[in-house]
Motif scaffolding. Sequence first.
Motif, PDB file in Angstrom:
ATOM      1  N   UNK A 169       0.787  -1.164  -0.066  1.00 11.55           N
ATOM      2  CA  UNK A 169       0.037   0.144  -0.106  1.00 11.55           C
ATOM      3  C   UNK A 169       0.857   1.442   0.065  1.00 11.55           C
ATOM      4  N   UNK A 170       0.716   2.209  -0.855  1.00  8.12           N
ATOM      5  CA  UNK A 170       1.168   3.479  -0.949  1.00  8.12           C
ATOM      6  C   UNK A 170       0.885   4.545   0.054  1.00  8.12           C
ATOM      7  N   UNK A 171       1.652   5.374   0.507  1.00  5.75           N
ATOM      8  CA  UNK A 171       1.300   6.453   1.295  1.00  5.75           C
ATOM      9  C   UNK A 171       0.327   7.492   0.565  1.00  5.75           C
ATOM     10  N   UNK A 172      -0.448   8.148   1.402  1.00  4.27           N
ATOM     11  CA  UNK A 172      -1.425   9.031   0.835  1.00  4.27           C
ATOM     12  C   UNK A 172      -0.879  10.176   0.004  1.00  4.27           C
ATOM     13  N   UNK A 173      -1.386  10.675  -1.063  1.00  6.22           N
ATOM     14  CA  UNK A 173      -0.909  11.765  -1.841  1.00  6.22           C
ATOM     15  C   UNK A 173      -1.204  13.126  -1.239  1.00  6.22           C
ATOM     16  N   UNK A 174      -0.360  13.886  -0.809  1.00  2.59           N
ATOM     17  CA  UNK A 174      -0.579  15.258   0.156  1.00  2.59           C
ATOM     18  C   UNK A 174      -0.811  16.229  -1.316  1.00  2.59           C
ATOM     19  N   UNK A 175      -1.687  17.263  -0.807  1.00  2.00           N
ATOM     20  CA  UNK A 175      -1.960  18.252  -1.534  1.00  2.00           C
ATOM     21  C   UNK A 175      -0.911  19.423  -1.607  1.00  2.00           C
ATOM     22  N   UNK A 176      -0.681  19.992  -2.616  1.00  2.00           N
ATOM     23  CA  UNK A 176       0.271  21.098  -2.621  1.00  2.00           C
ATOM     24  C   UNK A 176      -0.302  22.179  -3.412  1.00  2.00           C
ATOM     25  N   UNK A 177       0.117  23.485  -3.149  1.00  2.00           N
ATOM     26  CA  UNK A 177      -0.262  24.462  -3.787  1.00  2.00           C
ATOM     27  C   UNK A 177       1.110  25.161  -4.473  1.00  2.00           C
ATOM     28  N   UNK A 178       1.049  25.516  -5.858  1.00  2.00           N
ATOM     29  CA  UNK A 178       2.219  26.065  -6.353  1.00  2.00           C
ATOM     30  C   UNK A 178       2.021  27.739  -6.465  1.00  2.00           C
ATOM     31  N   UNK A 179       2.885  28.530  -6.071  1.00  2.00           N
ATOM     32  CA  UNK A 179       2.919  29.757  -6.007  1.00  2.00           C
ATOM     33  C   UNK A 179       4.233  30.375  -6.113  1.00  2.00           C
ATOM     34  N   UNK A 180       4.278  31.619  -6.425  1.00  2.00           N
ATOM     35  CA  UNK A 180       5.590  32.427  -6.501  1.00  2.00           C
ATOM     36  C   UNK A 180       6.098  32.520  -4.981  1.00  2.00           C
ATOM     37  N   UNK A 181       7.239  32.621  -5.024  1.00  2.00           N
ATOM     38  CA  UNK A 181       7.881  32.894  -3.657  1.00  2.00           C
ATOM     39  C   UNK A 181       8.029  34.149  -3.300  1.00  2.00           C
ATOM     40  N   UNK A 182       7.976  34.653  -2.159  1.00  2.00           N
ATOM     41  CA  UNK A 182       7.732  35.858  -1.590  1.00  2.00           C
ATOM     42  C   UNK A 182       8.765  36.367  -0.380  1.00  2.00           C
ATOM     43  N   UNK A 183       8.864  37.488  -0.158  1.00  2.00           N
ATOM     44  CA  UNK A 183       9.918  37.808   0.812  1.00  2.00           C
ATOM     45  C   UNK A 183       9.810  37.211   2.131  1.00  2.00           C
ATOM     46  N   UNK A 184       8.592  37.065   2.617  1.00  2.00           N
ATOM     47  CA  UNK A 184       8.053  36.129   3.868  1.00  2.00           C
ATOM     48  C   UNK A 184       8.358  34.664   3.832  1.00  2.00           C
ATOM     49  N   UNK A 185       8.797  34.059   2.635  1.00  2.00           N
ATOM     50  CA  UNK A 185       9.174  32.810   2.461  1.00  2.00           C
ATOM     51  C   UNK A 185      10.582  32.682   2.913  1.00  2.00           C
ATOM     52  N   UNK A 186      11.358  33.514   2.938  1.00  2.00           N
ATOM     53  CA  UNK A 186      12.916  33.450   3.034  1.00  2.00           C
ATOM     54  C   UNK A 186      13.413  32.719   4.251  1.00  2.00           C
ATOM     55  N   UNK A 187      13.032  32.922   5.334  1.00  2.00           N
ATOM     56  CA  UNK A 187      13.440  31.845   6.384  1.00  2.00           C
ATOM     57  C   UNK A 187      13.066  30.589   6.325  1.00  2.00           C
ATOM     58  N   UNK A 188      12.198  30.207   5.635  1.00  2.00           N
ATOM     59  CA  UNK A 188      11.601  28.755   5.388  1.00  2.00           C
ATOM     60  C   UNK A 188      12.478  28.254   4.261  1.00  2.00           C
ATOM     61  N   UNK A 189      12.791  29.115   3.187  1.00  2.00           N
ATOM     62  CA  UNK A 189      13.644  28.599   2.021  1.00  2.00           C
ATOM     63  C   UNK A 189      15.092  28.326   2.436  1.00  2.00           C
ATOM     64  N   UNK A 190      15.433  29.140   3.377  1.00  2.00           N
ATOM     65  CA  UNK A 190      16.838  28.673   4.071  1.00  2.00           C
ATOM     66  C   UNK A 190      16.890  27.339   4.786  1.00  2.00           C
ATOM     67  N   UNK A 191      15.599  27.147   5.361  1.00  2.00           N
ATOM     68  CA  UNK A 191      15.642  25.996   6.233  1.00  2.00           C
ATOM     69  C   UNK A 191      15.720  24.857   5.196  1.00  2.00           C
ATOM     70  N   UNK A 192      14.931  24.857   4.156  1.00  2.00           N
ATOM     71  CA  UNK A 192      14.569  23.975   3.230  1.00  2.00           C
ATOM     72  C   UNK A 192      16.024  23.612   2.569  1.00  2.00           C
ATOM     73  N   UNK A 193      16.620  24.681   2.361  1.00  2.00           N
ATOM     74  CA  UNK A 193      18.051  24.604   1.354  1.00  2.00           C
ATOM     75  C   UNK A 193      19.031  23.940   2.644  1.00  2.00           C
ATOM     76  N   UNK A 194      18.891  24.191   3.670  1.00  2.00           N
ATOM     77  CA  UNK A 194      20.030  23.710   4.581  1.00  2.00           C
ATOM     78  C   UNK A 194      19.680  22.303   4.725  1.00  2.00           C
ATOM     79  N   UNK A 195      18.495  21.910   4.884  1.00  2.00           N
ATOM     80  CA  UNK A 195      17.867  20.511   5.127  1.00  2.00           C
ATOM     81  C   UNK A 195      18.174  19.534   3.803  1.00  2.00           C
ATOM     82  N   UNK A 196      18.155  20.096   2.679  1.00  2.00           N
ATOM     83  CA  UNK A 196      18.129  19.436   1.377  1.00  2.00           C
ATOM     84  C   UNK A 196      19.787  18.959   0.849  1.00  2.00           C
ATOM     85  N   UNK A 197      20.492  19.964   1.301  1.00  2.00           N
ATOM     86  CA  UNK A 197      21.934  19.928   0.829  1.00  2.00           C
ATOM     87  C   UNK A 197      22.840  19.752   1.762  1.00  2.00           C
TER      88      UNK A 197
END
Length: 109
Positions: free
Chosen positions: A1-29
Amino acid sequence: MTAPVRAFAIRSGAAGDLPRLVEIEDGAFAGDRLSRRALARHLQSPTAVLLVAAAPPDRAVAYALLLFRAGARRARLYSLAVDPEARGGGGGGARAAPGPARAPRRRAG
Protein backbone atom coordinates in the motif's frame (compact mmCIF):
# COMPACT_ATOMS: atom_id res chain seq x y z
CA MET A 1 0.00 0.00 0.00
CA THR A 2 1.37 3.44 -0.91
CA ALA A 3 1.35 6.54 1.24
CA PRO A 4 -1.47 9.03 0.63
CA VAL A 5 -0.78 11.82 -1.84
CA ARG A 6 -0.50 15.20 -0.18
CA ALA A 7 -2.04 18.31 -1.70
CA PHE A 8 0.33 21.10 -2.66
CA ALA A 9 -0.29 24.60 -3.92
CA ILE A 10 2.29 26.04 -6.32
CA ARG A 11 2.85 29.77 -5.99
CA SER A 12 5.50 32.42 -6.51
CA GLY A 13 7.94 32.83 -3.67
CA ALA A 14 7.77 35.98 -1.55
CA ALA A 15 10.08 37.77 0.87
CA GLY A 16 8.16 36.23 3.78
CA ASP A 17 9.22 32.77 2.58
CA LEU A 18 12.93 33.51 3.01
CA PRO A 19 13.42 31.93 6.49
CA ARG A 20 11.64 28.77 5.37
CA LEU A 21 13.56 28.65 2.07
CA VAL A 22 16.82 28.76 4.03
CA GLU A 23 15.59 25.87 6.22
CA ILE A 24 14.66 23.83 3.14
CA GLU A 25 18.03 24.59 1.49
CA ASP A 26 19.97 23.64 4.61
CA GLY A 27 17.99 20.41 5.07
CA ALA A 28 18.17 19.37 1.43
CA PHE A 29 21.89 19.84 0.78
CA ALA A 30 24.97 18.86 2.75
CA GLY A 31 27.14 21.37 0.88
CA ASP A 32 27.17 23.88 -1.94
CA ARG A 33 24.01 25.55 -0.65
CA LEU A 34 22.50 28.84 -1.72
CA SER A 35 23.04 31.43 0.99
CA ARG A 36 20.28 33.48 2.59
CA ARG A 37 21.61 36.48 0.69
CA ALA A 38 21.52 34.64 -2.66
CA LEU A 39 17.97 33.39 -2.07
CA ALA A 40 16.86 36.93 -1.14
CA ARG A 41 18.48 38.30 -4.30
CA HIS A 42 16.75 35.69 -6.47
CA LEU A 43 13.37 36.53 -4.91
CA GLN A 44 13.81 40.12 -6.14
CA SER A 45 15.53 39.44 -9.46
CA PRO A 46 13.74 40.19 -12.75
CA THR A 47 15.66 37.29 -14.34
CA ALA A 48 14.61 34.67 -11.79
CA VAL A 49 11.40 32.94 -10.82
CA LEU A 50 11.29 31.16 -7.50
CA LEU A 51 8.29 28.84 -7.25
CA VAL A 52 7.22 27.38 -3.93
CA ALA A 53 5.27 24.18 -3.25
CA ALA A 54 3.22 24.85 -0.14
CA ALA A 55 1.33 22.32 1.94
CA PRO A 56 -1.66 23.42 4.01
CA PRO A 57 -1.75 25.86 5.74
CA ASP A 58 0.68 27.52 3.28
CA ARG A 59 3.90 26.03 4.67
CA ALA A 60 6.63 25.90 2.05
CA VAL A 61 7.91 22.35 1.61
CA ALA A 62 9.85 22.69 -1.67
CA TYR A 63 11.05 25.22 -4.15
CA ALA A 64 12.29 25.48 -7.72
CA LEU A 65 14.52 28.34 -8.82
CA LEU A 66 14.36 29.16 -12.53
CA LEU A 67 16.78 31.57 -14.17
CA PHE A 68 16.21 33.40 -17.45
CA ARG A 69 18.69 35.10 -19.74
CA ALA A 70 17.65 38.34 -21.39
CA GLY A 71 16.16 37.58 -24.77
CA ALA A 72 15.90 33.84 -24.12
CA ARG A 73 12.62 31.97 -24.28
CA ARG A 74 13.73 29.11 -22.08
CA ALA A 75 14.47 28.95 -18.40
CA ARG A 76 17.27 27.08 -16.69
CA LEU A 77 16.37 25.07 -13.61
CA TYR A 78 19.05 26.38 -11.28
CA SER A 79 18.02 24.78 -8.00
CA LEU A 80 15.38 22.35 -6.78
CA ALA A 81 15.01 21.47 -3.12
CA VAL A 82 12.48 19.49 -1.08
CA ASP A 83 12.28 19.57 2.70
CA PRO A 84 13.50 16.15 3.92
CA GLU A 85 10.41 15.87 6.13
CA ALA A 86 8.15 16.28 3.07
CA ARG A 87 9.80 13.49 1.09
CA GLY A 88 8.10 10.14 0.66
CA GLY A 89 4.56 11.50 0.84
CA GLY A 90 3.53 9.78 -2.38
CA GLY A 91 3.24 13.03 -4.29
CA GLY A 92 6.06 12.33 -6.71
CA GLY A 93 8.39 14.91 -8.20
CA ALA A 94 5.72 16.63 -10.28
CA ARG A 95 3.63 17.37 -7.21
CA ALA A 96 6.22 17.72 -4.48
CA ALA A 97 8.52 20.14 -6.25
CA PRO A 98 7.42 22.92 -8.57
CA GLY A 99 9.19 23.10 -11.88
CA PRO A 100 9.48 24.69 -15.30
CA ALA A 101 6.12 23.38 -16.48
CA ARG A 102 4.46 25.59 -13.87
CA ALA A 103 6.58 28.66 -14.48
CA PRO A 104 4.66 31.77 -15.41
CA ARG A 105 4.87 32.80 -19.04
CA ARG A 106 7.50 35.46 -19.53
CA ARG A 107 8.21 37.77 -22.37
CA ALA A 108 11.63 37.53 -23.89
CA GLY A 109 13.30 40.83 -23.34
